[in-house]
Enzyme design. Structure first.
Site, short mmCIF file in Angstrom:
data_model
loop_
_atom_site.label_atom_id
_atom_site.label_comp_id
_atom_site.label_asym_id
_atom_site.label_seq_id
_atom_site.Cartn_x
_atom_site.Cartn_y
_atom_site.Cartn_z
N GLU A 1 4.61 -11.90 49.13
CA GLU A 1 5.53 -11.65 49.82
C GLU A 1 5.70 -10.03 49.91
OE1 GLU A 1 8.90 -13.81 48.62
OE2 GLU A 1 8.55 -15.58 50.02
N GLU B 1 -5.37 -26.15 33.94
CA GLU B 1 -4.64 -25.05 32.95
C GLU B 1 -4.99 -24.94 31.64
OE1 GLU B 1 -0.81 -27.30 31.21
OE2 GLU B 1 -0.79 -27.18 33.48
#
Length: 268
Positions: free
Chosen positions: A79, A110
């Site tokens: 963004e 992860e």
């Protein structure tokens, strides 16, 4: 360490509640998040200052995370270009398991403590950059390993976690700890913890971009004019800054491609 994000919810028998009751309780829990963020403001400020200093000298900001935390980093990074008109590689979000993990969880991604640094090296990362690890639990090996490797290579490191005294925070030079407590659905850290991380990311990237001169007054003068809504917003901004009528302001904006350039063209 005391992993409060994994503690049992303060509520039980959720399946027996009416929708209205569920919403009221979720809302009650959500109200606690900004107060938890407020307690971490000094930590956020220290990290924001460190990031600003590096970016003023040409450095970049990298987010690393897994699952929800990784996705939030990717969202914030993606963004920045349309909001502040900065190059796409100024702020980079990296998620464990690669971009495919944005939509679909990648099992055990992860848990690889060495992969984050390998992922960062794809961007020719260097000591001028900053790495911020995002992990609700504060224990994610992908993030811990990435921060440790970044430290070993003389990078500035930070983190956003939702438990105190975590391995991720211990590995970060500028830790941000927002302790959000048990989730409404036990262990569902996409809820309060995710909300807290999003708030901190908003604060971090926005304050840094303002410090870097990407906002004027209170306006996104460098935003990308990528749809009609933003063109209309930009036109109104030019009108307010210059006193021009709508048609002239729109034409000037179209010619120069940004509010800043359109306004500056009249002052040069």
């Amino acid at each position: 360490m005391n992993i409060t994000t994994e503690k049992d919810s303060l509520y039980t028998g959720l399946e027996n509640m009416q929708i209205s009751e569920l919403l009221q309780h979720i809302n009650a829990e959500d109200k606690t998040v900004p107060l938890a963020v407020e307690k971490a403001l000094p930590q956020i400020e220290a990290l924001a200052k460190a990031v600003t200093d590096k970016m003023r000298n040409g450095g970049r900001l990298f987010y690393i995370g897994a699952g929800t935390s990784g996705r939030l980093g990717v969202v914030d990074a993606s963004e920045c270009p349309p909001t502040f008109g900065v190059p796409f590689d100024w702020v980079v979000g990296i998620i464990a398991g690669g971009d495919g993990a944005i939509r679909k969880a990648v099992e055990f991604a992860e848990d690889d403590a060495e992969q984050a640094w390998k992922d960062l090296q794809q961007f020719n990362i260097n000591s001028g950059d900053v790495v911020v690890g995002i992990a609700a639990s504060g224990t994610t090996p992908y993030v811990v390993g990435g921060l440790k490797a970044a430290n070993e290579n003389n990078l500035i490191t930070g983190c956003i976690v939702c438990n105190s005294g975590s391995p991720v925070a211990a590995a970060a030079k500028y830790p941000v700890e927002v302790v959000t407590g048990p989730e409404f659905v036990t262990g569902s850290t996409r809820m309060k913890a995710g909300t807290a991380q999003k708030l901190v990311l908003n604060m971090l990237s926005t304050s840094v971009m303002i410090q870097l001169g990407r906002v004027k007054g209170n306006k996104m003068v460098d935003m990308q004019l990528s749809n009609n809504k933003l063109v209309d917003r930009g036109t109104r901004m030019v009108m307010k800054e210059t006193g021009l009528d709508e048609a002239t302001a729109a034409e000037l904006l179209k010619k120069h491609g940004s509010v800043r350039k359109a306004v500056d063209s009249l002052n040069n």
